[in-house]
Motif scaffolding. Structure first.
Motif, PDB file in Angstrom:
ATOM      1  N   TYR A 192       0.817  -1.220   0.000  1.00 15.40           N
ATOM      2  CA  TYR A 192       0.000   0.000   0.000  1.00 15.40           C
ATOM      3  C   TYR A 192       0.849   1.269   0.000  1.00 15.40           C
ATOM      4  O   TYR A 192       0.339   2.345   0.293  1.00 15.40           O
TER       5      TYR A 192
ATOM      6  N   PHE B 272      -7.492  -1.308   2.092  1.00 12.47           N
ATOM      7  CA  PHE B 272      -7.927  -1.441   0.696  1.00 12.47           C
ATOM      8  C   PHE B 272      -8.793  -0.270   0.229  1.00 12.47           C
ATOM      9  O   PHE B 272      -8.899   0.001  -0.963  1.00 12.47           O
ATOM     10  N   ASP B 273      -9.438   0.434   1.182  1.00 12.83           N
ATOM     11  CA  ASP B 273     -10.365   1.514   0.810  1.00 12.83           C
ATOM     12  C   ASP B 273      -9.722   2.893   0.911  1.00 12.83           C
ATOM     13  O   ASP B 273     -10.427   3.907   0.886  1.00 12.83           O
TER      14      ASP B 273
ATOM     15  N   LEU C  88      -7.419   1.057  -5.436  1.00  8.39           N
ATOM     16  CA  LEU C  88      -7.963  -0.295  -5.578  1.00  8.39           C
ATOM     17  C   LEU C  88      -9.436  -0.277  -5.946  1.00  8.39           C
ATOM     18  O   LEU C  88      -9.908  -1.100  -6.726  1.00  8.39           O
TER      19      LEU C  88
ATOM     20  N   LEU D 163      -7.083  -5.277  -7.388  1.00  8.42           N
ATOM     21  CA  LEU D 163      -8.078  -5.649  -6.378  1.00  8.42           C
ATOM     22  C   LEU D 163      -8.518  -7.093  -6.570  1.00  8.42           C
ATOM     23  O   LEU D 163      -8.662  -7.852  -5.598  1.00  8.42           O
TER      24      LEU D 163
ATOM     25  N   LEU E  14      -5.817  -9.258  -5.275  1.00  9.77           N
ATOM     26  CA  LEU E  14      -5.794  -9.198  -3.808  1.00  9.77           C
ATOM     27  C   LEU E  14      -6.879 -10.091  -3.215  1.00  9.77           C
ATOM     28  O   LEU E  14      -6.632 -10.849  -2.259  1.00  9.77           O
TER      29      LEU E  14
END
Length: 631
Positions: free
Chosen positions: A402, A502-503, A511, A519, A522
């Motif tokens: 990230y 992720f957000d 993503l 995504l 993942l």
């Protein structure tokens, strides 16, 4: 009213009503399998029978027209025959026009390629109907270039539309292409972008093939688009639709046998043959003789005794780091890359001292020279480093996933390394190379200096087993390798950091936006990690977190991401103990169950529907197992 060949007036509206009613009640095959061949023979050379046939289909009521038109298109042996049987029905009758130009092409996708060729060839055979062919092509390209259609329609329908586009292009004439060249170019640019954005390789390849075909049509003299993709039977079939000779055209040429061979040749082969001829120009004899004479004076070197100089690979971790970071010797760098995995595995203690530093170097390692299998060598080295020192290296890799200033390729590499390392850690390691063979064929080996009771007991047991005869027994079972699950204590370090951020969009990484391909990778990686965490301490917490993650993304528009989410639910159901599922994640399971029911009924992707149904069956089996367990 029409005239029969005998000169009598007659009305065939009653016959049209009978034909329509029989077809709409599902008896198309029975009636048209007899009627179409007979009408095909009668209309070959008799124009009166052609008019009778046209009146027959024109008098069918609109409520039955769809079944009749569909039956004729499916049963006609070719586009020319269909043109004789239907005439200009699609021009005169609005219902027939809707069925032929809208429903069969845009709303349905189960028809065969031969049916598509019949229908579009029929539209191309008459000047009044060619306007409909151009209109159909534009509407097909509009659907093909719609990002919403690419995301929400199944791959089978997109393949069907692509075939229809290629067949339409094969029927276009040069003036028609010239008149709509700009529209074709615009549609091509929009459509190829939508298809290349897809996560599914099949959809991306469809976009490439159709874009290449459109480009070759509109740029006959200039440069054309060219993509790299796997040439399989499906790709060759699609390309053949653009270049094949329509069955109703008679092409003068060699005898039939030679024509068959020419038709069977692939377009790629024809192009390669054309290109191969000018590659070897014929030189004048004088020039070639003079060149040969001049070469005779040169004596070749004897290189039979020459040996390739091999650079010795480093054997210590610190030497590997030094070579990978600062050495300009290309040979030494190549040898280090090839030997890095084995060096790491042979020196676990030294690797742990610099594991994070080494993982950083290998993650950013770029190919200086052309090494065969460089990507695989780098990946195996990363897996070796991660399995040697799991916790610090996993923390580093998950934090970098990230971080800023990483390419999508590097982020996908991180996911692949985490999954491969987790797989290696979760599998038991075999101690000793001959263990398996010894189990199959016991041998007594006295170990020097070993007088423990375990060794003594093992020797006696093997001797008894080798001397004992057994009758009517099943197959001898080979003892499977067993050992502690090393992934047990580190599963959380692999899993939870990946699911946290992720957000949160970054400047170069989003993503939930345009980077939905990563995504999808993942989500699939999380499903695999969850499956490998079976029987671990953190499996229940991981399952609960993963179900919440799935619930947040359940309405994602990309089918590849939804497939991964459904795989996550399967992994949770297979890994988390049934008692813990019903006690700790009851609400999440009930929510997931209602969503799975909607996916089975409404999702356009066939794989998503199959996975959802599989999950519902797993849930039902778990419930039955818990009910019958106490008894």
């Amino acid at each position: 009213v029409c005239f029969t060949p005998g000169g009598l007036d007659c009305s065939i509206s009653f016959v049209s009503h009978v034909l329509g009613k029989v077809c709409v009640h599902g008896r198309q095959k029975e009636i048209l399998s007899v009627l179409v061949p007979r009408l095909t023979d009668l209309t070959k050379s008799d124009c009166i029978w052609q008019r009778i046939c046209w009146r027959l289909v024109e008098c069918v009521p609109d409520r039955w027209m769809e079944a009749v038109v569909l039956g004729f298109v499916q049963r006609a042996p070719g586009a020319d025959v269909l043109s004789r049987l239907l005439g200009n029905l699609v021009v005169k009758n609005k219902k027939a026009q809707f069925v032929a130009t809208q429903k069969m092409l845009l709303l349905q996708y189960g028809h065969t390629t031969a049916v598509l060729q019949n229908l579009l060839g029929y539209l191309a055979l008459d000047s009044l109907r060619r306007a409909l062919l151009i209109k159909v092509l534009k509407e097909l390209l509009e659907t093909w270039g719609s990002s919403s259609a690419v995301k929400h329609s199944p791959p089978e329908q997109q393949q069907y539309i692509s075939k229809a586009i290629l067949i339409c292009l094969s029927h276009l004439k040069e003036p028609e292409i010239e008149s709509c060249r700009q529209e074709l170019l615009t549609s091509m640019m929009e459509g190829v972008k939508c298809h290349l954005d897809s996560n599914l390789p099949q959809i991306r390849r469809l976009g490439m093939i159709v874009a290449e075909s459109i480009s070759s049509k509109i740029n006959t003299d200039g440069p054309v688009l060219k993509f790299q993709y796997e040439e399989d039977d499906e790709a060759r079939e699609l390309k053949s639709l653009l270049v094949q000779t329509p069955p109703f055209c008679v092409v003068p040429g060699p005898p039939d046998d030679e024509n068959d061979k020419a038709d069977a040749a692939l377009p790629g082969e024809l192009e390669s043959n054309k290109k191969s001829h000018p590659a070897a120009p014929v030189k004048p004899e004088e020039e070639s003789d003079a060149e040969l004479d001049s070469d005779d004076d040169l004596i070749p070197y004897d290189m039979s005794e020459d040996k390739e100089l091999k650079t010795k690979a480093p054997v210590y971790i610190r030497d590997c780091i030094e070579v990978l970071t600062g050495s300009e010797d290309v040979g030494k760098w190549e040898a280090t890359v090839k030997a890095l995995e084995s060096v790491v595995r042979k020196n676990p203690a030294a690797t742990r001292e610099v594991s994070v530093e080494l993982a950083k170097i290998v993650l950013h390692l770029e190919e200086k020279t052309c090494i065969e299998g460089f990507v695989e060598l780098r990946q195996r080295a990363q897996v070796a480093i991660l399995t040697t020192d799991p916790i610090p290296v996993a923390k580093y890799l998950t934090s970098q996933f990230y971080s800023l200033n990483y390419s999508l390729r590097q982020r996908v590499d991180i996911l692949d390394v985490l999954v491969l390392a987790a797989q290696e850690l979760s599998y038991p390691k075999s101690h000793g190379k001959t263990k398996h063979s010894d189990a199959q064929k016991p041998r007594i080996q006295l170990l020097p200096g070993s007088d423990s009771s375990k060794d003594w007991r093992r020797i006696v047991d093997e001797r008894i087993k080798s001397k004992t005869r057994r009758f009517a027994t099943g197959r001898s079972q080979v003892e499977c390798a067993s050992g502690p699950n090393e992934f047990n204590s580190v599963a959380g370090h692999f899993f939870f950091p990946l699911i946290q951020h992720f957000d949160r969009p970054l400047t170069t990484f989003d993503l939930l936006g345009e980077d939905h391909f990563v995504l999808g990778r993942l989500v699939h990686a999380l499903a695999i990690l969850m499956y490998l965490a079976v029987n671990t301490v953190a499996v229940t917490a991981m399952g609960k977190a993963l179900l919440e993650f799935v619930w947040a993304l359940r309405f994602h528009t990309d089918s590849y991401v939804r497939q991964g989410l459904l795989s996550c639910i399967s992994s949770v159901l297979l890994s988390v103990p049934a008692e813990r599922l019903l006690e700790d994640v009851t609400e999440e399971l009930l929510e997931a169950q209602s969503w799975l029911g909607d996916v089975v009924e409404k999702d356009p992707d066939g794989d998503c529907r199959r996975l959802a149904l599989q999950n519902l069956l797993l849930m039902e089996n778990l419930q039955k197992k818990l009910k019958t367990g106490p008894s």
